[in-house]
Design an enzyme around this catalytic site. Structure first.
Site, short mmCIF file in Angstrom:
data_model
loop_
_atom_site.label_atom_id
_atom_site.label_comp_id
_atom_site.label_asym_id
_atom_site.label_seq_id
_atom_site.Cartn_x
_atom_site.Cartn_y
_atom_site.Cartn_z
N SER A 157 -6.30 3.46 -5.80
CA SER A 157 -5.75 4.31 -4.74
C SER A 157 -5.86 5.79 -5.10
CB SER A 157 -4.29 3.95 -4.47
OG SER A 157 -4.20 2.67 -3.86
N GLU A 175 -9.44 6.80 -4.49
CA GLU A 175 -9.78 6.82 -3.07
C GLU A 175 -9.17 8.02 -2.37
OE1 GLU A 175 -10.01 1.95 -3.08
OE2 GLU A 175 -8.25 2.97 -2.29
N GLN A 176 -7.90 8.30 -2.63
CA GLN A 176 -7.26 9.42 -1.96
C GLN A 176 -7.86 10.74 -2.43
OE1 GLN A 176 -3.11 9.53 -1.23
NE2 GLN A 176 -2.86 7.30 -1.10
N PHE A 178 0.93 3.57 7.03
CA PHE A 178 -0.36 3.82 7.68
C PHE A 178 -1.47 3.57 6.66
CE2 PHE A 178 -3.90 6.73 8.62
CZ PHE A 178 -4.21 6.32 9.91
N HIS A 235 0.83 -1.20 0.00
CA HIS A 235 0.00 0.00 0.00
C HIS A 235 0.87 1.25 0.00
CE1 HIS A 235 -4.28 -1.19 0.57
NE2 HIS A 235 -3.69 -2.36 0.79
N PRO A 236 0.46 2.28 -0.72
CA PRO A 236 1.23 3.52 -0.76
C PRO A 236 1.02 4.36 0.49
CG PRO A 236 -0.77 3.79 -2.02
CD PRO A 236 -0.75 2.35 -1.56
N ALA A 272 -9.15 3.10 5.46
CA ALA A 272 -10.17 3.13 4.40
C ALA A 272 -10.68 4.56 4.29
CB ALA A 272 -11.31 2.15 4.71
N VAL A 273 -10.10 5.32 3.39
CA VAL A 273 -10.37 6.76 3.35
C VAL A 273 -11.82 7.07 3.03
CG1 VAL A 273 -7.98 7.35 2.79
CG2 VAL A 273 -9.60 6.90 0.94
#
Length: 471
Positions: free
Chosen positions: A388, A391-392, A423, A371-372, A426-427
């Protein structure tokens, strides 16, 4: 492929709006089984007499002999019960679906004419009223074809519906493969019609009932009086009608037999029920073929790539990126006992999570480290996966101030140094402020607690991603 054929999910929590004609709140559908003259009898070439669904307690087959009492009970259904029911339903203006055993129809021309004159649907109830469970597949296929042939000859048109009743595990498939039925009813699995796929055939299924059914007068535990039958039907109707008032209309099937409900003491309960439902608005009383035509028009079947039917290559291609850069999870999940219950977001999620949870700690750590960082260097360089990135961005992490970016960078560095993985959160459950708050709170946890929390967050992220792809 290890696949489980039974469908344990159906429509799930989101059944379609039946959209019954006229805004109906419930479809109450009456079936009259016409079996008299098609039952086991040595006169019909059978090895023994009938023993099923009569008023003879504990009846057993008589091998090689006629059973005079059993025969006369069936004859009552044709001679008296049918006509009593014919008068009741034509008087009430309610059309029936007849489940007609082909050989029984052939022996009852006056009753067949009365059915046709009343505008009732005559569906097929098989060639003979006998067990199919031990029939070899080819023998059953021939029996279905002969039932259609004889039915067409006797009635004047082929049956559009099929119900065997005493069926085998092959019956529904064989009826679908016959290719001429608008619906098949050899299931008891839902309160609404649904579709099944058999090769290139999309077969409509209209489930039937064994509980809102007068057969319970001849089984234990069962009904003793017409009042008990009325009360059960009333209770079922009341629940379904209330559901229909809240926007979830269903179907209520009621099964009847000439020799059972046709008796005076039993039909009294049925009369009460008909009087009862005719006091409500929004009650549709169709034939089953009317339901079939409505459903096919309103809810036509749509085929799609179901996870449980995919090849390994297609399954991994579709779901290999759900867990970040970890296609091995989908590859292992493919070998589970997948079935129709997995053809939804919750189903695939469960399968993937099982493989993630049972993986070694080292393998799960590999998923975490894949994961980034949140709003980290990969995001800045545009090197995140499409999932990702979306999501971000949805949480506003692509529009940070310089101060916010510096804070995230510092926290990311400190977190990785302490725990050994990025870290993960789930954004979609958060906004920018709550993500920052969680970051500050969780960085102080011990590694074991954070490892467990990070794994839960990975599963939650996977859930959201699958919800984007599947029902």
């Amino acid at each position: 492929m290890n696949r489980y054929p039974r469908n344990m999910i159906g429509y799930g929590s989101k059944a379609p709006d039946a959209a019954w004609p006229g805004g109906g709140k419930v479809a109450v559908q009456f079936v009259l089984n016409y079996e008299e003259g098609g039952e086991n009898c040595t006169l019909h070439g059978d090895a023994a007499s009938e023993a099923f669904l009569s008023d003879i307690p504990g009846a057993a087959q008589w091998p090689g002999q006629r059973h005079w009492n059993m025969e006369s009970i069936y004859e009552y259904g044709a001679r008296a019960g049918f006509w009593r029911l014919h008068q009741l339903f034509t008087g009430a203006g309610i059309p029936l679906t007849i489940y007609g055993v082909a050989t029984a129809l052939a022996r009852s021309p006056a009753q067949v004419q009365a059915m046709k004159d009343a505008g009732w649907e005559i569906a097929s109830h098989g060639l003979k009223w006998v067990e199919h469970k031990d029939m070899p597949e080819e023998e059953e296929r021939v029996a279905i074809a002969e039932a259609v042939r004889l039915h067409t000859e006797v009635v004047g048109e082929r049956p559009r519906g099929w119900y065997t009743g005493r069926c085998s595990v092959n019956t529904v498939r064989l009826a679908a493969e016959e290719g001429g039925f608008d619906y098949v009813s050899d299931t008891y699995d839902d309160d609404l019609p649904h579709w099944m796929e058999f090769g290139g055939r999309d077969q409509l299924i209209i489930p039937y009932t064994l509980e809102a059914n007068d057969m319970r007068f001849a089984t234990a535990p069962g009904y003793i009086t017409g009042e008990q039958f009325f009360q059960y039907l009333k209770d079922a109707f009341d629940v379904l009608y209330a559901e229909g008032e809240t926007g979830a209309p269903k179907m209520m099937s009621i099964g009847l037999h000439c020799r059972l409900i046709g008796r005076p003491g039993k039909i009294a309960g049925l009369k009460r029920f008909i009087d009862y439902i005719q006091g409500f608005e929004g009650v549709w009383c169709p034939r089953r073929i009317d339901i079939a035509e409505h459903w096919a028009k309103t809810h036509p079947h749509q085929r799609w790539d179901r996870p449980s039917q995919m090849t390994r290559e297609d399954f991994v291609a579709a779901y290999g990126s759900i867990f970040e850069h970890s296609p091995w999870i989908a590859d292992r999940a493919f070998d589970l006992e997948l079935g129709p219950a997995h053809d939804c977001a919750a189903g695939v999620h469960n399968a993937l999570c099982r493989m993630f949870r049972t993986a070694s700690e080292e393998e799960r750590l590999g998923v975490l480290t894949a994961h980034p960082d949140l709003a980290g260097k990969l995001a800045t360089a545009g090197r995140l996966t499409a999932e990702s990135t979306s999501e971000q961005a949805g949480a506003g992490l692509d529009m940070l101030t310089d101060e916010e970016r510096d804070t995230f960078t510092r926290l990311n560095t400190d977190y990785v140094e302490k725990h050994g993985f990025p870290f993960i959160i789930a954004v979609r459950d958060h906004n920018k402020a709550s993500i920052m708050e969680s970051f500050h709170r969780r960085i102080g946890n011990d590694r074991a607690s954070e490892f467990a929390e990070a794994c839960k967050q990975v599963e939650r992220i996977a859930q959201f991603r699958l919800m984007d792809l599947l029902p």
